[in-house]
Each structure stands twice: as structure tokens, then as C-alpha cells.
Design a protein around this motif. Sequence first.
Motif, PDB file in Angstrom:
ATOM      1  N   LEU A   7      30.660  12.212  -0.930  1.00  0.00           N
ATOM      2  CA  LEU A   7      29.343  11.864  -1.456  1.00  0.00           C
ATOM      3  C   LEU A   7      29.392  11.823  -2.979  1.00  0.00           C
ATOM      4  O   LEU A   7      30.320  12.329  -3.599  1.00  0.00           O
ATOM      5  CB  LEU A   7      28.286  12.906  -1.046  1.00  0.00           C
ATOM      6  N   HIS A   8      28.354  11.222  -3.555  1.00  0.00           N
ATOM      7  CA  HIS A   8      28.113  11.344  -4.999  1.00  0.00           C
ATOM      8  C   HIS A   8      26.639  11.606  -5.202  1.00  0.00           C
ATOM      9  O   HIS A   8      25.790  10.785  -4.829  1.00  0.00           O
ATOM     10  CB  HIS A   8      28.521  10.084  -5.759  1.00  0.00           C
ATOM     11  N   CYS A   9      26.317  12.761  -5.799  1.00  0.00           N
ATOM     12  CA  CYS A   9      24.927  13.083  -6.098  1.00  0.00           C
ATOM     13  C   CYS A   9      24.501  12.310  -7.338  1.00  0.00           C
ATOM     14  O   CYS A   9      25.197  12.332  -8.357  1.00  0.00           O
ATOM     15  CB  CYS A   9      24.774  14.586  -6.329  1.00  0.00           C
ATOM     16  N   PRO A  10      23.366  11.606  -7.299  1.00  0.00           N
ATOM     17  CA  PRO A  10      22.934  10.829  -8.464  1.00  0.00           C
ATOM     18  C   PRO A  10      22.817  11.703  -9.708  1.00  0.00           C
ATOM     19  O   PRO A  10      22.420  12.869  -9.625  1.00  0.00           O
ATOM     20  CB  PRO A  10      21.573  10.271  -8.057  1.00  0.00           C
ATOM     21  N   GLY A  11      23.166  11.121 -10.852  1.00  0.00           N
ATOM     22  CA  GLY A  11      23.138  11.850 -12.110  1.00  0.00           C
ATOM     23  C   GLY A  11      22.471  11.051 -13.212  1.00  0.00           C
ATOM     24  O   GLY A  11      21.563  10.248 -12.962  1.00  0.00           O
ATOM     25  N   GLU A  12      22.975  11.253 -14.422  1.00  0.00           N
ATOM     26  CA  GLU A  12      22.375  10.641 -15.612  1.00  0.00           C
ATOM     27  C   GLU A  12      22.277   9.118 -15.506  1.00  0.00           C
ATOM     28  O   GLU A  12      21.394   8.494 -16.105  1.00  0.00           O
ATOM     29  CB  GLU A  12      23.213  11.022 -16.842  1.00  0.00           C
ATOM     30  N   GLU A  13      23.177   8.516 -14.720  1.00  0.00           N
ATOM     31  CA  GLU A  13      23.154   7.061 -14.578  1.00  0.00           C
ATOM     32  C   GLU A  13      21.812   6.553 -14.059  1.00  0.00           C
ATOM     33  O   GLU A  13      21.398   5.427 -14.363  1.00  0.00           O
ATOM     34  CB  GLU A  13      24.286   6.590 -13.658  1.00  0.00           C
ATOM     35  N   ILE A  14      21.113   7.367 -13.253  1.00  0.00           N
ATOM     36  CA  ILE A  14      19.809   6.964 -12.726  1.00  0.00           C
ATOM     37  C   ILE A  14      18.760   6.931 -13.843  1.00  0.00           C
ATOM     38  O   ILE A  14      17.904   6.042 -13.899  1.00  0.00           O
ATOM     39  CB  ILE A  14      19.365   7.920 -11.600  1.00  0.00           C
ATOM     40  N   GLU A  15      18.834   7.886 -14.765  1.00  0.00           N
ATOM     41  CA  GLU A  15      17.852   7.925 -15.847  1.00  0.00           C
ATOM     42  C   GLU A  15      18.146   6.887 -16.931  1.00  0.00           C
ATOM     43  O   GLU A  15      17.319   6.686 -17.817  1.00  0.00           O
ATOM     44  CB  GLU A  15      17.792   9.332 -16.449  1.00  0.00           C
ATOM     45  N   ASN A  16      19.282   6.247 -16.867  1.00  0.00           N
ATOM     46  CA  ASN A  16      19.600   5.182 -17.819  1.00  0.00           C
ATOM     47  C   ASN A  16      19.241   3.794 -17.288  1.00  0.00           C
ATOM     48  O   ASN A  16      19.635   2.780 -17.869  1.00  0.00           O
ATOM     49  CB  ASN A  16      21.077   5.249 -18.222  1.00  0.00           C
ATOM     50  N   ILE A  17      18.521   3.757 -16.188  1.00  0.00           N
ATOM     51  CA  ILE A  17      17.954   2.489 -15.708  1.00  0.00           C
ATOM     52  C   ILE A  17      16.611   2.278 -16.402  1.00  0.00           C
ATOM     53  O   ILE A  17      15.755   3.155 -16.376  1.00  0.00           O
ATOM     54  CB  ILE A  17      17.728   2.509 -14.181  1.00  0.00           C
ATOM     55  N   VAL A  18      16.449   1.124 -17.030  1.00  0.00           N
ATOM     56  CA  VAL A  18      15.180   0.787 -17.679  1.00  0.00           C
ATOM     57  C   VAL A  18      14.691  -0.553 -17.144  1.00  0.00           C
ATOM     58  O   VAL A  18      15.488  -1.372 -16.676  1.00  0.00           O
ATOM     59  CB  VAL A  18      15.330   0.741 -19.220  1.00  0.00           C
ATOM     60  N   PRO A  19      13.367  -0.799 -17.192  1.00  0.00           N
ATOM     61  CA  PRO A  19      12.813  -2.007 -16.557  1.00  0.00           C
ATOM     62  C   PRO A  19      13.454  -3.314 -17.001  1.00  0.00           C
ATOM     63  O   PRO A  19      13.655  -4.218 -16.179  1.00  0.00           O
ATOM     64  CB  PRO A  19      11.328  -1.948 -16.946  1.00  0.00           C
ATOM     65  N   ASP A  20      13.792  -3.436 -18.274  1.00  0.00           N
ATOM     66  CA  ASP A  20      14.324  -4.702 -18.771  1.00  0.00           C
ATOM     67  C   ASP A  20      15.679  -5.060 -18.150  1.00  0.00           C
ATOM     68  O   ASP A  20      16.083  -6.228 -18.186  1.00  0.00           O
ATOM     69  CB  ASP A  20      14.482  -4.654 -20.290  1.00  0.00           C
ATOM     70  N   TYR A  21      16.383  -4.058 -17.615  1.00  0.00           N
ATOM     71  CA  TYR A  21      17.742  -4.300 -17.139  1.00  0.00           C
ATOM     72  C   TYR A  21      17.926  -3.938 -15.668  1.00  0.00           C
ATOM     73  O   TYR A  21      19.042  -3.711 -15.213  1.00  0.00           O
ATOM     74  CB  TYR A  21      18.740  -3.530 -18.014  1.00  0.00           C
ATOM     75  N   LEU A  22      16.830  -3.927 -14.909  1.00  0.00           N
ATOM     76  CA  LEU A  22      16.919  -3.628 -13.477  1.00  0.00           C
ATOM     77  C   LEU A  22      17.824  -4.607 -12.757  1.00  0.00           C
ATOM     78  O   LEU A  22      18.713  -4.214 -11.987  1.00  0.00           O
ATOM     79  CB  LEU A  22      15.517  -3.667 -12.848  1.00  0.00           C
ATOM     80  N   THR A  23      17.611  -5.886 -12.985  1.00  0.00           N
ATOM     81  CA  THR A  23      18.394  -6.905 -12.276  1.00  0.00           C
ATOM     82  C   THR A  23      19.873  -6.793 -12.624  1.00  0.00           C
ATOM     83  O   THR A  23      20.731  -6.901 -11.735  1.00  0.00           O
ATOM     84  CB  THR A  23      17.881  -8.312 -12.622  1.00  0.00           C
ATOM     85  N   ARG A  24      20.169  -6.560 -13.889  1.00  0.00           N
ATOM     86  CA  ARG A  24      21.565  -6.420 -14.324  1.00  0.00           C
ATOM     87  C   ARG A  24      22.269  -5.293 -13.574  1.00  0.00           C
ATOM     88  O   ARG A  24      23.453  -5.394 -13.237  1.00  0.00           O
ATOM     89  CB  ARG A  24      21.593  -6.158 -15.832  1.00  0.00           C
ATOM     90  N   LEU A  25      21.521  -4.206 -13.305  1.00  0.00           N
ATOM     91  CA  LEU A  25      22.109  -3.026 -12.658  1.00  0.00           C
ATOM     92  C   LEU A  25      21.859  -2.998 -11.150  1.00  0.00           C
ATOM     93  O   LEU A  25      22.131  -1.998 -10.490  1.00  0.00           O
ATOM     94  CB  LEU A  25      21.554  -1.761 -13.313  1.00  0.00           C
TER      95      LEU A  25
END
Length: 414
Positions: A28-46
Motif C-alpha cells: 500500500l501507499h498512504c496518501p501524503g503531501e502529494e495530495i495537498e499539492n493538488i490545486v484547482p488550476d492543475y487538476l487535469t494535469r495531475l
Amino acid sequence: MIIRVVRRVNLNNIQVYNEIGKLKRVLLHCPGEEIENIVPDYLTRLLFDEIAFLKQAKKEHQQFSDILRNEGVEVLYLTELMAEILQDPEVRKSFLEDFLMEGKVASQGLKEGLLEYFSDKSPMEVVRKSMGGVRKEELKEIKVKQLADMVKNPYPFYLDPIPNLYFQRDPFASIGRGISLNVMFSRTRNRETLFAKYIFDHHPHYKDIPRWYNRDMSHSIEGGDILVLSDKVVAIGISQRTDAVAIEMLAEKLFKSQETFETILAFDIPKTRAYMHLDTVFTMVDYDKFTIYPGIEMPLDVYSLKRGKNHSIDITYEENKLSNILKEYLKLSSVTLIRCGNNDIIAAGREQWSDGSNTLAISPGKVVCYNRNYVTNEALRNHGVEVLEFDSYELSRGRGGPRCMSMPLIRENL
């Protein structure tokens, strides 16, 4: 340098010859800081549709891992395996160089700045930060700037976060005693397979595992499309993210091995994000029971790939409907297809969106599911399947369920 690791019994083995045998060990991988680095302007990119709340997502993921542990499953974490191998300075150096290259770090000055940024971090900090992304504000100075560094660019990261990593099903897939080390459909996700590459190249318990596919190959294939139905039959989806050419290439390598697999069933599913992978619309929950999203049943083209003479592959279009194909190849007298949403077209569409068909079997007739898919879960129970539920307010925003979030390493044979 000697890598210090905790000894685990039979950790050198990958053993997955079915979808429902008692789950013994999982990654498994528990979600981390990568989740908080998602911002609305770049949702599609990620490749996200929504913003997730990390604190709640971590609670939900802990519920998931607790269910598995309470059922006797050994839970391993991607971060811990990576931190173990990055204790070796040479492996760490090689990983960071590969990671920056695949992160499209263009200039030598920026590369040197990032290597210096990582230089004083512990192995676990390197792992978590490489997953979480590096914001521009975190790098104090680029000593030698090139044009690419000087041109104004509003994008806030030098290294993108990797928020899809909690879906551990996709970067590689356990098949028999080997793996498919995958090529991801989107460039955004291809760095995910680099972690698996380093584990299977360098971890003392995993580095001799056979590979049926490799990340340097030409066509995409993702683990969510791969279902090991029995020790004779593997099902693989021809999907938006898995190319038919990749399936044939994997089949050729697998059939040349000493493995027992005789047939690959290729399911041609719609090529849209809503369907994404085979396991978002079809999973196995018991010896003769399967969940399915009704939208793929008619028509569903299925092709069988079988071992031919002189290492050739015989390919046949299967004329029968799905239930008859499953009965034939799995040697069953009958098959039950449990429909997502319990045949209610509105409930089916809603719950397929939140992965109602994406069940994780932990033993025959016992599955883990999101609690939000209550109509489908009740249908499973009405067919004699035991359902273990956990909260799914935030994890489901990433468009993946319990099967998507887990990579079995060892299952008991049936």
C-alpha cells in the motif's frame, strides 16, 4: 553498503495465482503531501477531478489497512521499502538522477540545485519529498541559470507531486511468481513506476523477481486492467490505458516462461476515463461470483490468447456471452454476475463513479468495499458475499477503490 531490513518470512516471493485466495501480503501507499499539492488550476494535469482533504484521506486509508491487518494480512508500505534501499548511497544517487530526468528537469543548474536540496535529507525524507513534489519557493537559489530557469512561468513546482501513488495497483502487477513492470498511459503517472523499478532492481528480497513486461517497452499497460482469475487464466482489459499490443507482448513473455498460465482473456472495454480500467467495471469476489457494471455487458468483445506451437500465440474472438466464457475457462458449472447498483440504472451510474465494482477480495466470498456504495454492497450481501466497509469521503475523489489502492504480493493458492 549493507541495507538493514527487517526479516520477513518468504518476502522474496511474489505469489499471485488468483483473485480471491486468502490475501497474505499486500503493498500500500498512504496518501501524503502529494495530495495537498493538488490545486484547482492543475487538476487535469495531475489526473484528478476534485481536491481531496488529506487529513480525512489518511484516516480512511488507516481504516482500510486496519481491516486488512485484522484479517491477518501483512501490510507493507511503498515508502518503507524505498527508504530501505535508499540507505545505499549509490542507489540513492542513481534514483535521484533518474527521478530528476523523468521529472523533466531541464537545466543543469536546476538539477544541481535539486540534488543539493535532497542532499541533507534522510532516506525517508527523500522518498516522501520525491512523491510530494518540490515547490519553487523551497529551492532558495539556482546558482547557474539557463534560459528555461529565467523565463517567467507561473507553474508553482520544480518537481510535480505524484498524487495518484496511493493507487498501488497500477505501476506494476503481480502475476504468478513474476510481475509486469508497467508503462503508464499518461506521462504524469510514469514516474510512479520508477519506485517499483528501484524496488525490483535493488531490494534484497525482490530483486530477482521475473518480469513479464518492463517499463522501457513501447506500449502502455496498467495494473488495474490485469486480473489473475486462476492459475490458468489471466484477464486483461483493452482500455483507455492498456494497449492491445502490450497485452500480446506480455502474453508472449508469460507463455514462454515456466508459469502455468494457458490463456489470456482480453476484454475490450470503452476507451473513456469513466471506465478507465477493467477493475473499475469488473472484479471477482468468489469462485463463481463477479461484480460488473451493466454498461459493459452489451456488447462486450472478448478475445482469447493461448499458447500456440513453437512459442506462437493463437488468438480467437470469443462468440459467447461473458458468463459462458467465464464458465468455460474457469471450469465452472454456473456464474453469477452481481451488477453494480443492483440493476438500478441511476444507482449503477452513481456507484460506478465511486468504484462500486472495484472490490478487493481478501478470501473467497469476503471483500473490502467503500461504504458509500451501499446499493451495490447490499446486492453483494444478498448473494452471500461478506462485505467489510470503510469510509470513503475523500479517497474516492481520486477515482479508485479498494482494489485500485492495493497490490497483492502473496495470495494462498486455491
